[in-house]
Design an enzyme around this catalytic site. Structure first.
Site, PDB file in Angstrom:
ATOM      1  N   ARG A 160       3.586 -15.448   4.131  1.00 27.96           N
ATOM      2  CA  ARG A 160       4.984 -14.400   4.739  1.00 27.96           C
ATOM      3  C   ARG A 160       4.270 -14.034   6.185  1.00 27.96           C
ATOM      4  NH1 ARG A 160       9.246  -9.556   3.169  1.00 27.96           N
ATOM      5  NH2 ARG A 160       7.175  -8.232   3.677  1.00 27.96           N
ATOM      6  N   ASP A 439       6.220   1.057   3.807  1.00 20.83           N
ATOM      7  CA  ASP A 439       5.658  -0.490   4.952  1.00 20.83           C
ATOM      8  C   ASP A 439       6.851  -0.506   6.078  1.00 20.83           C
ATOM      9  OD1 ASP A 439       7.751  -1.390   3.952  1.00 20.83           O
ATOM     10  OD2 ASP A 439       7.010  -3.318   3.137  1.00 20.83           O
TER      11      ASP A 439
HETATM   12  C1  LIG Z   1       9.269  -3.513   1.337  1.00 19.42           C
HETATM   13  C2  LIG Z   1       8.527  -4.705   1.665  1.00 19.42           C
HETATM   14  O1  LIG Z   1       8.397  -6.041   2.081  1.00 19.42           O
HETATM   15  S1  LIG Z   1       7.341  -4.385  -0.574  1.00 19.42           S
HETATM   16  C3  LIG Z   1       6.190  -5.598   0.496  1.00 19.42           C
HETATM   17  C4  LIG Z   1       5.337  -5.090   1.497  1.00 19.42           C
HETATM   18  N1  LIG Z   1       4.418  -4.204   1.071  1.00 19.42           N
HETATM   19  C5  LIG Z   1       2.941  -4.208   0.537  1.00 19.42           C
HETATM   20  O2  LIG Z   1       2.801  -5.700   0.359  1.00 19.42           O
HETATM   21  C6  LIG Z   1       2.796  -3.202   0.467  1.00 19.42           C
HETATM   22  C7  LIG Z   1       1.384  -4.051  -0.896  1.00 19.42           C
HETATM   23  N2  LIG Z   1       0.183  -2.277  -1.573  1.00 19.42           N
HETATM   24  C8  LIG Z   1      -0.276  -1.660  -0.447  1.00 19.42           C
HETATM   25  O3  LIG Z   1      -0.937  -2.026   0.918  1.00 19.42           O
HETATM   26  C9  LIG Z   1      -0.832  -0.961  -0.748  1.00 19.42           C
HETATM   27  O4  LIG Z   1      -0.271  -0.007  -2.691  1.00 19.42           O
HETATM   28  C10 LIG Z   1      -0.777   0.928  -0.430  1.00 19.42           C
HETATM   29  C11 LIG Z   1      -1.494   1.284   1.409  1.00 19.42           C
HETATM   30  C12 LIG Z   1       1.100   1.160  -0.544  1.00 19.42           C
HETATM   31  C13 LIG Z   1      -1.628   1.502  -1.403  1.00 19.42           C
HETATM   32  O5  LIG Z   1      -2.879   1.470  -1.410  1.00 19.42           O
HETATM   33  P1  LIG Z   1      -3.805   2.372  -1.181  1.00 19.42           P
HETATM   34  O6  LIG Z   1      -3.172   4.165  -0.742  1.00 19.42           O
HETATM   35  O7  LIG Z   1      -5.531   1.520  -1.410  1.00 19.42           O
HETATM   36  O8  LIG Z   1      -3.582   2.631  -3.145  1.00 19.42           O
HETATM   37  P2  LIG Z   1      -4.974   3.332  -4.046  1.00 19.42           P
HETATM   38  O9  LIG Z   1      -6.061   3.795  -3.334  1.00 19.42           O
HETATM   39  O10 LIG Z   1      -4.303   3.448  -5.561  1.00 19.42           O
HETATM   40  O11 LIG Z   1      -5.665   2.029  -4.397  1.00 19.42           O
HETATM   41  C14 LIG Z   1      -6.340   1.327  -5.461  1.00 19.42           C
HETATM   42  C15 LIG Z   1      -7.142  -0.080  -5.062  1.00 19.42           C
HETATM   43  O12 LIG Z   1      -6.350  -0.911  -5.296  1.00 19.42           O
HETATM   44  C16 LIG Z   1      -6.635  -1.776  -4.198  1.00 19.42           C
HETATM   45  N3  LIG Z   1      -5.164  -2.452  -3.978  1.00 19.42           N
HETATM   46  C17 LIG Z   1      -3.837  -1.110  -3.643  1.00 19.42           C
HETATM   47  N4  LIG Z   1      -2.375  -2.009  -3.730  1.00 19.42           N
HETATM   48  C18 LIG Z   1      -3.184  -4.035  -3.780  1.00 19.42           C
HETATM   49  C19 LIG Z   1      -2.223  -4.574  -2.973  1.00 19.42           C
HETATM   50  N5  LIG Z   1      -0.950  -4.550  -2.926  1.00 19.42           N
HETATM   51  N6  LIG Z   1      -2.371  -5.645  -2.888  1.00 19.42           N
HETATM   52  C20 LIG Z   1      -4.502  -5.744  -2.875  1.00 19.42           C
HETATM   53  N7  LIG Z   1      -4.831  -4.415  -3.470  1.00 19.42           N
HETATM   54  C21 LIG Z   1      -4.153  -3.110  -3.657  1.00 19.42           C
HETATM   55  C22 LIG Z   1      -7.333  -0.738  -3.502  1.00 19.42           C
HETATM   56  O13 LIG Z   1      -7.748  -1.558  -2.082  1.00 19.42           O
HETATM   57  C23 LIG Z   1      -7.823   0.139  -3.959  1.00 19.42           C
HETATM   58  O14 LIG Z   1      -8.936  -0.934  -4.431  1.00 19.42           O
HETATM   59  P3  LIG Z   1     -10.517  -1.017  -4.722  1.00 19.42           P
HETATM   60  O15 LIG Z   1     -10.197   0.289  -5.834  1.00 19.42           O
HETATM   61  O16 LIG Z   1     -11.048  -1.490  -5.281  1.00 19.42           O
HETATM   62  O17 LIG Z   1     -11.125   0.519  -3.256  1.00 19.42           O
HETATM   63  O1  LIG Z   2      11.022  -7.453   2.338  1.00 23.91           O
HETATM   64  C1  LIG Z   2      11.093  -7.032   1.533  1.00 23.91           C
HETATM   65  C2  LIG Z   2      11.954  -5.578   1.688  1.00 23.91           C
HETATM   66  O2  LIG Z   2      12.733  -5.401   0.394  1.00 23.91           O
HETATM   67  O3  LIG Z   2      12.079  -5.612   2.319  1.00 23.91           O
HETATM   68 MG   LIG Z   3      11.469  -6.827   4.072  1.00 24.71          MG
END
Ligand SMILES: CC(=O)SCCNC(=O)CCNC(=O)[C@H](O)C(C)(C)COP(=O)(O)OP(=O)(O)OC[C@H]1O[C@@H](n2cnc3c(N)ncnc32)[C@H](O)[C@@H]1OP(=O)(O)O
Ligand SMILES: O=CC(=O)O
Ligand SMILES: [Mg+2]
Length: 542
Positions: A160, A439
């Site tokens: 994206r 986010d």
């Molecule tokens: C509205 C929208 O647009 S939604 C789409 C955009 N938003 C996103 O993509 C958010 C994606 N998610 C994230 O960034 C994360 O889940 C967060 C920041 C919310 C939380 O992350 P953390 O605080 O690291 O959570 P947590 O400690 O529970 O993570 C556990 C493990 O999972 C991993 N992890 C968590 N989320 C993700 C993810 N989305 N992708 C890959 N790995 C992940 C962490 O890196 C961590 O790895 P480790 O155990 O090897 O150290």
């Molecule tokens: O990108 C996704 C959203 O819900 O915003």
């Molecule tokens: Mg969005």
């Protein structure tokens, strides 16, 4: 024109040089020269359109033929985009890239938009991580010694790029920053298209924050041009458009039509959609975000229309993000999983073909729900949902929600907006706060709601209307607590100070500012492209 000077103001050494090769930069510059002026026109059109009263929006008379013609379909799905029942999203940060690729999801969306803070490091090294993943060279050793490696089976990768509104200030043509969308798209395509084709996949994208079918047309023209330049067959690129603005919801058919030879369906970007609704409806005050669920009439109308529109055109409809993240506390973790399960059940029951999760711990839950419903079928496009009838009034039916602003909601929105902006300024585009994934989209909701409540003087449950002074006091109290508990070192104290200043500007402008990320970027990340006094100036500067 063609001879304008090209300058890079960010680091270009070491790993950066592997991505910022002269050929790759020339490709991005060619894209920007070809399409930069049209992007500016698109942004100008957005500004003009904002003066239209959103409550009077309707389906476009000029494109009724496209909507009424039942004969056209989008291109058949690429083989590895046929079954998309679980998609994980996240920034292409090195460790998270490995974790996402090993998560068991069908698709990983590498996100340069809502989940990425666009520091030069994040946007360039994110590209290096993607390339390393395809070259089988992606590994990582954590500071605590944990070793990370990518497993044998990679999910399908989609990327994206940032939205049309954002510039990439570190690459300039004739002194003018290039489009961040073209920068992210161009670098990925240049480095990874052939690598993806070689492994039997392709260059696939998610397109964020579109406001009209003309913006989809611009993307389609970019794809055609880029494929020609790189000698890739036309139609190789595939893209899923997020329907996440209120105006785009009125143009779903048209968006699919514009991109039909490159389309990979639509996604219900629910958080930005809610943000768009708040920022564009000064006539209606919404209650706190936790009360505006996917079953609110206007949200339901939008998702129902999205499924129907996609399936009628042979396209996938992908669901949105349940923004809970699993906690280490077992009771809270169980509650989060249940919430996600309910959310995904509603989606699959409504006809969605797959959905998003924000965390590897949620992949299994989402998969179970879709497995139960789909069984061995890869999707449910055969369900045409001819029963769905959605009118303009349904899409705009916001007034049925009662307003109740509690002190807790006010403090929560202030706290999330402040903490998120501070994290973003420190290079983190997604954070877990109070068990929720926050986010750019969810933070925009918080600050837009604050703006709306201030400007409407919305009553609170403790007797006084919301005002700028009240929110300012709450922000100060939040900062005081952080300082008193020793939670802030020198750097984070500076970022929180910057976040508070920016938020105060955003909350006190006359019209609800379009984006928080744009003025934040121009003030703090663009490496000297000036400090616009207002967010309106920031929009013009972009
Ligand atoms: C509205 C929208 O647009 S939604 C789409 C955009 N938003 C996103 O993509 C958010 C994606 N998610 C994230 O960034 C994360 O889940 C967060 C920041 C919310 C939380 O992350 P953390 O605080 O690291 O959570 P947590 O400690 O529970 O993570 C556990 C493990 O999972 C991993 N992890 C968590 N989320 C993700 C993810 N989305 N992708 C890959 N790995 C992940 C962490 O890196 C961590 O790895 P480790 O155990 O090897 O150290
Ligand atoms: O990108 C996704 C959203 O819900 O915003
Ligand atoms: Mg969005």
């Amino acid at each position: 024109m063609g001879g304008e000077e090209v300058t890079i103001t960010g680091t270009t050494d070491g790993r950066y040089s592997e991505i910022l090769t002269p050929e790759a930069i020339a490709f991005v510059v060619a894209l920007d020269r070809e399409f930069g002026a049209r992007r500016v026109q698109i942004l100008e059109r957005r500004r003009r359109r904002r003066t239209t009263r959103t409550s009077e929006l309707d389906f476009l008379p000029s494109t009724s033929a496209v909507r009424e013609d039942s004969s056209w379909q989008v291109a058949p799905a690429a083989p590895d985009l046929t079954d998309r029942r679980v998609e994980i999203t996240g920034p292409p940060e090195r460790k998270m890239t490995i974790n996402a690729l090993n998560s068991g999801a069908k698709v990983w969306m590498a996100d340069f938009e809502d989940a990425t803070s666009p520091t030069w490091e994040n946007v360039v090294l994110g590209q290096a991580n993607l390339r390393d993943a395809l070259d089988g060279k992606l590994d990582y050793t954590a500071p605590d010694g944990r070793e990370y490696k990518v497993g044998a089976d990679l999910p399908t990768i989609m990327v994206r790029p940032r939205g049309w509104h954002l510039p990439e200030a570190h690459l300039r043509v004739g002194g003018r920053p290039v489009s961040a969308s073209l920068f992210d798209f161009g670098l990925y395509l240049f480095h990874c298209a052939q690598r993806q084709l070689d492994r039997g996949s392709g260059p696939y994208f998610y397109l964020p924050k579109l406001e009209s079918h003309l913006e989809a047309r611009l993307w389609n023209d970019v794809f055609v041009f880029a494929q020609e330049q790189l000698g890739i067959p036309r139609g190789t690129i595939r893209a899923t458009v997020l329907i996440e603005t209120i105006t785009a919801a009125f143009e779903m058919d048209e968006i699919l039509y514009e991109l039909r030879e490159h389309s990979a369906g639509l996604n219900a970007g629910r958080w930005d959609y809610l943000f768009s609704m708040i920022k564009n409806r000064p006539d209606v005050v919404l209650p706190e975000r936790s009360q505006v669920t996917m079953t609110a009439p206007f949200m339901r109308a939008y998702t129902e229309l999205l499924v129907r529109t996609c399936h009628r055109r042979g396209a996938h409809a992908i669901g949105g993000m349940a923004a809970v993240v699993p906690s280490r506390d077992p009771v809270a973790a169980k509650r989060a999983l249940n919430q996600v399960r309910q959310d995904k059940r509603r989606e699959v029951g409504d006809g969605f073909d797959g959905s998003w999760v924000a965390h590897p711990g949620l992949v299994a839950t989402c998969r179970e729900v879709f497995d139960q419903w789909l069984g061995a079928e890869p999707h449910q496009i055969v369900r045409k949902r001819d029963d769905v009838r959605v009118t303009a009034t349904d899409l705009l039916d916001v007034k049925t929600l009662g307003v109740q602003v509690t002190e807790v909601a006010l403090r929560n929105n202030s706290s999330v907006a402040l903490r998120y902006i501070a994290a973003w300024l420190g290079g983190r585009g997604a954070v877990a706060l109070g068990g929720l994934m926050e986010d750019a989209a969810t933070a925009e909701i918080c600050r837009a709601q604050l703006w709306q409540w201030i400007h409407a003087g919305t009553p609170t449950d403790y007797g006084v209307p919301v005002s700028a002074a009240l929110v300012t006091r709450m922000l100060r109290e939040e900062l005081d607590v952080l300082s008193e508990t020793g939670a802030l070192d020198e750097d984070s104290a500076r970022r929180f100070g910057q976040a508070r200043t920016l938020l105060t500007v955003l909350l006190t402008e006359r019209t609800c500012p379009e984006f928080l990320t744009l003025p934040a970027y121009l003030r703090h990340m663009s490496g000297g492209s000036g400090t616009p006094a207002t967010t309106e100036q920031a929009t013009v500067a972009a």
